[in-house]
Design an enzyme around this catalytic site. Structure first.
Site, PDB file in Angstrom:
ATOM      1  N   TYR A 100      -1.924  -0.659  10.246  1.00 23.48           N
ATOM      2  CA  TYR A 100      -2.055  -1.178   8.879  1.00 23.48           C
ATOM      3  C   TYR A 100      -0.870  -0.706   8.037  1.00 23.48           C
ATOM      4  CZ  TYR A 100      -3.901  -1.691   4.118  1.00 23.48           C
ATOM      5  OH  TYR A 100      -4.062  -2.010   2.783  1.00 23.48           O
ATOM      6  N   LYS A 127       2.195  -2.897   6.198  1.00 23.93           N
ATOM      7  CA  LYS A 127       2.482  -2.801   4.771  1.00 23.93           C
ATOM      8  C   LYS A 127       3.924  -2.343   4.513  1.00 23.93           C
ATOM      9  CE  LYS A 127      -1.428  -4.187   3.078  1.00 23.93           C
ATOM     10  NZ  LYS A 127      -1.512  -5.422   2.270  1.00 23.93           N
ATOM     11  N   SER A 145       0.854  -1.186   0.000  1.00 23.39           N
ATOM     12  CA  SER A 145       0.000   0.000   0.000  1.00 23.39           C
ATOM     13  C   SER A 145       0.890   1.236   0.000  1.00 23.39           C
ATOM     14  CB  SER A 145      -0.888   0.005   1.244  1.00 23.39           C
ATOM     15  OG  SER A 145      -1.505   1.263   1.430  1.00 23.39           O
TER      16      SER A 145
END
Length: 258
Positions: free
Chosen positions: A164, A168, A151
């Site tokens: 998150y 990533k 991401s």
């Protein structure tokens, strides 16, 4: 003069491609794209009925697909998934680690250890376990391609997506590490870093018109993307057209990180 055969170099005929998180969104789009280029795709996700539908749609279009339910992320199912694919299809040439979770939106400091573990288990440990399991298989087959869906948050942390983003970023580091270690086996490992893609997974970020318009104002292309717009890059990295690409961190973000 020898001309570059673009059609041949993007051909995946005879390849077996395993895509996790493939019941919808980016994963389903990549599965459809690779099947259309000749690969036998293994559509995998948490629910059998969901992957059955995607695989059925692919087969109805005249291509090859197998559906296998698996919940990757520290529960032993990675080994079971890889073993089943090898037993049924003979091996794996392409692995797309797309499965991911983000059960919380807010500051990192408010993330409980239980949620932290869940995010890391699915977003990082799952890809790591699958990579470990496919390494000997790809080595025996003379090479392969691993594509980790990271991401833009892994490049620059996004507000409200703290842990998150951390997961990533770690996936990008894993990508580079394996690319260096596996190059001698002709196994290429790359990361794709999407920006905001219009999927169910990211719906909380784009479903609000005000938030969406604000985000789009900061994009050089002025719009968010559709899942199908990730497919072209995935095909490049999976095929002979990308034979010299490894260790790369490739953004698909409409210029967000430019």
């Amino acid at each position: 003069m020898t001309f570059f055969d673009l059609h041949k170099n993007f051909d995946l005929t005879g390849k077996v491609a395993l895509i996790t998180g493939a019941s919808k969104g980016i994963g389903a789009a990549i599965a459809q794209g690779m099947a259309a280029r000749g690969a036998h795709v293994v559509v995998s996700s948490r629910k059998q009925d969901a992957v059955d539908k995607v695989a059925a749609d692919i087969r109805e279009a005249g291509f090859k697909a197998t559906a296998i339910e698996a919940k990757v992320g520290g529960n032993g199912e990675a080994d079971k998934l890889i073993s089943q694919v090898k037993e049924e299809l003979g091996g794996i040439d392409i692995l797309v680690n797309n499965a991911a979770v983000n059960p919380i939106f807010g500051p990192a400091v408010r993330t409980s250890l239980t949620v932290f573990d869940k995010i890391m288990n699915v977003n990082l440990r799952g890809p790591f376990e699958l990579c470990q399991k496919v390494f000997p298989i790809m080595s025996e087959r003379g090479g392969g391609s691993v594509i980790n869906i990271s991401s833009v948050g892994g490049i620059s942390p996004e507000n409200g997506l703290g842990i998150y983003s951390v997961s990533k970023a770690a996936l990008i580091s894993l990508t580079k590490t394996l690319a260096k270690e596996w190059g001698e086996k002709n196994i290429r490992v790359n990361a794709i870093c999407p920006g905001l893609i219009q999927t169910k997974f990211s719906k909380p970020l784009w479903s609000n018109d005000t938030n969406r318009e604000t985000y789009e104002q900061h994009l050089p292309l002025g719009r968010i993307a559709q899942p199908e717009e990730v497919v072209g890059l995935a095909l490049l990295l999976a095929s002979d057209a990308g034979s010299y690409c490894t260790g790369g961190v490739h953004t698909i973000d409409g210029g967000f990180t430019a």
